[in-house]
Design a protein around this motif. Structure first.
Motif, PDB file in Angstrom:
ATOM      1  N   ALA A 155       0.867  -1.186   0.000  1.00 26.14           N
ATOM      2  CA  ALA A 155       0.000   0.000   0.000  1.00 26.14           C
ATOM      3  C   ALA A 155       0.897   1.228   0.000  1.00 26.14           C
ATOM      4  N   THR A 156       0.384   2.340  -0.508  1.00 25.79           N
ATOM      5  CA  THR A 156       1.167   3.580  -0.545  1.00 25.79           C
ATOM      6  C   THR A 156       0.538   4.692   0.296  1.00 25.79           C
ATOM      7  N   SER A 157      -0.619   4.438   0.901  1.00 26.06           N
ATOM      8  CA  SER A 157      -1.283   5.434   1.731  1.00 26.06           C
ATOM      9  C   SER A 157      -0.485   5.692   3.008  1.00 26.06           C
ATOM     10  N   LEU A 158      -0.266   6.958   3.339  1.00 27.79           N
ATOM     11  CA  LEU A 158       0.482   7.300   4.552  1.00 27.79           C
ATOM     12  C   LEU A 158      -0.241   6.818   5.809  1.00 27.79           C
ATOM     13  N   THR A 159      -1.565   6.819   5.769  1.00 25.35           N
ATOM     14  CA  THR A 159      -2.326   6.333   6.921  1.00 25.35           C
ATOM     15  C   THR A 159      -2.042   4.857   7.168  1.00 25.35           C
ATOM     16  N   GLN A 160      -2.055   4.064   6.102  1.00 25.58           N
ATOM     17  CA  GLN A 160      -1.782   2.632   6.257  1.00 25.58           C
ATOM     18  C   GLN A 160      -0.315   2.390   6.631  1.00 25.58           C
ATOM     19  N   VAL A 161       0.581   3.222   6.115  1.00 20.64           N
ATOM     20  CA  VAL A 161       1.997   3.094   6.467  1.00 20.64           C
ATOM     21  C   VAL A 161       2.190   3.310   7.963  1.00 20.64           C
ATOM     22  N   ASP A 162       1.537   4.317   8.518  1.00 17.61           N
ATOM     23  CA  ASP A 162       1.641   4.573   9.958  1.00 17.61           C
ATOM     24  C   ASP A 162       1.142   3.375  10.757  1.00 17.61           C
ATOM     25  N   ARG A 163       0.062   2.766  10.296  1.00 16.72           N
ATOM     26  CA  ARG A 163      -0.480   1.608  11.009  1.00 16.72           C
ATOM     27  C   ARG A 163       0.473   0.420  10.923  1.00 16.72           C
ATOM     28  N   LEU A 164       1.081   0.226   9.749  1.00 15.96           N
ATOM     29  CA  LEU A 164       2.044  -0.855   9.598  1.00 15.96           C
ATOM     30  C   LEU A 164       3.226  -0.667  10.544  1.00 15.96           C
ATOM     31  N   CYS A 165       3.822   0.529  10.522  1.00 12.85           N
ATOM     32  CA  CYS A 165       5.021   0.779  11.327  1.00 12.85           C
ATOM     33  C   CYS A 165       4.736   0.603  12.812  1.00 12.85           C
ATOM     34  N   SER A 166       3.587   1.081  13.259  1.00 18.77           N
ATOM     35  CA  SER A 166       3.232   0.975  14.671  1.00 18.77           C
ATOM     36  C   SER A 166       3.044  -0.481  15.085  1.00 18.77           C
ATOM     37  N   LEU A 167       2.272  -1.246  14.315  1.00 14.77           N
ATOM     38  CA  LEU A 167       2.001  -2.631  14.683  1.00 14.77           C
ATOM     39  C   LEU A 167       3.248  -3.501  14.525  1.00 14.77           C
ATOM     40  N   PHE A 168       4.077  -3.227  13.512  1.00  8.03           N
ATOM     41  CA  PHE A 168       5.303  -3.994  13.317  1.00  8.03           C
ATOM     42  C   PHE A 168       6.247  -3.813  14.511  1.00  8.03           C
ATOM     43  N   GLU A 169       6.357  -2.576  14.988  1.00  9.42           N
ATOM     44  CA  GLU A 169       7.222  -2.324  16.143  1.00  9.42           C
ATOM     45  C   GLU A 169       6.674  -2.989  17.399  1.00  9.42           C
ATOM     46  N   GLN A 170       5.357  -2.954  17.589  1.00  9.11           N
ATOM     47  CA  GLN A 170       4.762  -3.617  18.747  1.00  9.11           C
ATOM     48  C   GLN A 170       4.981  -5.130  18.689  1.00  9.11           C
ATOM     49  N   THR A 171       4.975  -5.675  17.480  1.00 13.21           N
ATOM     50  CA  THR A 171       5.071  -7.127  17.315  1.00 13.21           C
ATOM     51  C   THR A 171       6.501  -7.631  17.447  1.00 13.21           C
ATOM     52  N   PHE A 172       7.432  -6.966  16.759  1.00 10.50           N
ATOM     53  CA  PHE A 172       8.802  -7.472  16.680  1.00 10.50           C
ATOM     54  C   PHE A 172       9.825  -6.612  17.419  1.00 10.50           C
ATOM     55  N   GLN A 173       9.385  -5.482  18.021  1.00 10.56           N
ATOM     56  CA  GLN A 173      10.290  -4.546  18.685  1.00 10.56           C
ATOM     57  C   GLN A 173      11.379  -4.055  17.723  1.00 10.56           C
ATOM     58  N   LEU A 174      10.987  -3.854  16.488  1.00 11.33           N
ATOM     59  CA  LEU A 174      11.885  -3.341  15.453  1.00 11.33           C
ATOM     60  C   LEU A 174      11.191  -2.207  14.717  1.00 11.33           C
ATOM     61  N   LYS A 175      11.954  -1.192  14.360  1.00 10.21           N
ATOM     62  CA  LYS A 175      11.386  -0.050  13.655  1.00 10.21           C
ATOM     63  C   LYS A 175      11.582  -0.188  12.149  1.00 10.21           C
ATOM     64  N   LEU A 176      10.697   0.461  11.408  1.00  6.11           N
ATOM     65  CA  LEU A 176      10.777   0.478   9.950  1.00  6.11           C
ATOM     66  C   LEU A 176      11.076   1.899   9.483  1.00  6.11           C
ATOM     67  N   HIS A 315       6.903   5.847  -8.459  1.00  2.00           N
ATOM     68  CA  HIS A 315       6.657   7.172  -7.887  1.00  2.00           C
ATOM     69  C   HIS A 315       8.009   7.814  -7.562  1.00  2.00           C
ATOM     70  N   ALA A 316       8.179   9.042  -7.962  1.00  2.00           N
ATOM     71  CA  ALA A 316       9.502   9.675  -7.917  1.00  2.00           C
ATOM     72  C   ALA A 316      10.056   9.793  -6.500  1.00  2.00           C
ATOM     73  N   GLU A 317       9.324  10.448  -5.603  1.00  2.00           N
ATOM     74  CA  GLU A 317       9.900  10.764  -4.295  1.00  2.00           C
ATOM     75  C   GLU A 317      10.026   9.540  -3.396  1.00  2.00           C
ATOM     76  N   THR A 318       9.061   8.646  -3.453  1.00  3.53           N
ATOM     77  CA  THR A 318       9.070   7.496  -2.556  1.00  3.53           C
ATOM     78  C   THR A 318       9.710   6.262  -3.180  1.00  3.53           C
ATOM     79  N   LEU A 319       9.912   6.281  -4.491  1.00  7.59           N
ATOM     80  CA  LEU A 319      10.367   5.108  -5.247  1.00  7.59           C
ATOM     81  C   LEU A 319       9.400   3.936  -5.071  1.00  7.59           C
ATOM     82  N   ALA A 320       8.143   4.254  -4.727  1.00  2.00           N
ATOM     83  CA  ALA A 320       7.119   3.216  -4.607  1.00  2.00           C
ATOM     84  C   ALA A 320       6.832   2.624  -5.980  1.00  2.00           C
ATOM     85  N   VAL A 321       6.550   1.349  -5.993  1.00  2.00           N
ATOM     86  CA  VAL A 321       6.258   0.623  -7.228  1.00  2.00           C
ATOM     87  C   VAL A 321       4.769   0.298  -7.263  1.00  2.00           C
ATOM     88  N   SER A 322       4.139   0.542  -8.403  1.00  2.00           N
ATOM     89  CA  SER A 322       2.710   0.255  -8.563  1.00  2.00           C
ATOM     90  C   SER A 322       2.496  -0.697  -9.726  1.00  2.00           C
TER      91      SER A 322
END
Length: 389
Positions: A155-176, A315-322
């Protein structure tokens, strides 16, 4: 499972800390501990997040033979949100309002009655929503590659990215950390001892009166404008020099800008335009846009390396692939598990190819070659010289 069939869309994230030695039952147990549906307390915005195993939105059976494929851990982020239906909200409000105002001498409802009717309708809907009837569930694929210690997020939505980073850190104690154009340039600069050049870089003036600011780059310390320059440089190089690049590993990559092109004014004054065409850079309107100073923000690419062809939008700035189209497995690969292993290999090959192509640009952008490339691009953009060409 998301990354193992069809076209793929992803943002890249670097995982903090050392890469896992291998993915094992401990990782699956951590995912299971935060599986979707187990959370009893919703976030402040009323949204619940959790992990699923990838087969469907209710799949929470995390298994080694299903979720660990070719040194990758594949799972999904599920986002649950209660979305009250607007049409039912209007209907309940109308019913409540009719009951409240039926004895009004004027025959019309007062402002207070309208507020009360709306509140009563919302309370009724929220009470009905407790059984989950209005709950919307959506899953986004996640792929953690042990070899690169990167996470691909579908996903490329910033809202979903925030949710991923938060839950990933809670799960694995690692930051993205998102691997954007600026971040990738820094990672490459550390390999080539050119960190200072990246630190000192500023947006290039490709046309007379070019701005030193880029409207969509809010963080002054960010170097994500390099992504816009990368796509413009690719356009210039494939138009003037060759459509084949010699990569750092001595392989060749053929690059073509195809299917779509989005351009925007970096000053935020003349808006943006999106062009859909088999060869968008050949169209006169695209050339006029960059001659006025607009920069690419997204474009379709066709890449060929090692006789493997990839089609995608970047996408230029994020180098996201679609919507990346991954080559099918060889015909002699018939086993289902072997096909999954081959798919993981092809995903790695796509990411590696993009990195090597971007490295060609960065090597020139922060080397002596830019002293020739920048004036060459400025001449290329002049109207009279483009007309002559």
């Amino acid at each position: 499972m998301g990354f193992y069939n069809g076209r793929v869309t992803f943002l890249r994230f670097q995982v903090s800390g050392p890469a896992p030695r291998l993915f094992d039952a401990e990782h699956l147990d951590r995912l299971a501990d935060r599986a979707a549906g187990r959370q009893r307390l919703a976030a402040a915005d009323g949204v619940e997040t959790g992990w699923t195993a990838g087969d469907h939105v209710l799949d929470t059976d995390f298994l080694l033979d299903k979720n660990v494929i070719n040194d990758t851990l594949h799972f999904e982020l599920r986002v649950d949100v209660d979305k009250l239906p607007a049409d039912l909200m209007r209907a309940y409000t109308a019913v409540e309002l009719k009951a409240l105002s039926k004895n009004n001498p004027s025959g019309t409802a007062s402002a207070r009655q309208k507020r009360e009717a709306k509140e009563a309708a919302r309370d009724r809907l929220e009470d009905e929503a407790k059984d989950g009837r209005y709950r919307k569930r959506k899953c986004f694929p996640v792929l953690w590659d042990r070899l690169s210690n990167e996470v691909l997020f579908g996903a490329t939505s910033l809202t979903q990215v925030d949710r991923l980073c938060s839950l990933f850190e809670q799960t694995f104690q690692l930051k993205l950390e998102a691997v954007t154009a600026g971040r990738r340039a820094y990672l490459l600069s550390e390999l080539h001892n050119r960190t200072r050049q990246v630190d000192d870089s500023a947006p290039s003036a490709f046309v007379p009166g070019g701005t030193a600011d880029v409207a969509w780059i809010a963080d002054e310390s960010s170097r994500d404008f390099l992504g816009n320059e990368f796509l413009l440089w690719l356009w210039y190089y494939t138009d003037i020099e060759s459509d084949t690049l010699k990569l750092a590993d001595d392989s060749d990559a053929t690059v073509m800008i195809a299917r779509s092109l989005t351009l925007e004014c970096p000053r935020g004054q003349t808006g943006h335009e999106t062009i859909s065409h088999e060869g968008p850079t050949r169209l006169a309107e695209a050339r006029r846009a960059i001659q006025t100073g607009k920069l690419p923000r997204k474009c379709g690419l066709t890449l060929v390396r090692h006789d493997q062809q990839y089609e995608l939008a970047i996408h230029a700035e994020t180098l996201a692939v679609s919507s990346a189209k991954i080559p099918p497995p060889p015909e002699d690969v018939t086993d289902a598990r072997a096909k999954l292993d081959e798919r993981a290999t092809q995903l790695r090959a796509l990411v590696e190819t993009l990195d090597l192509v971007y490295d060609v640009f960065c090597s020139r952008r922060f080397g002596k070659a830019w002293e020739e490339d920048l004036p060459g691009m400025q001449r290329w953009l002049k109207r009279e010289e483009r007309r002559a060409a």
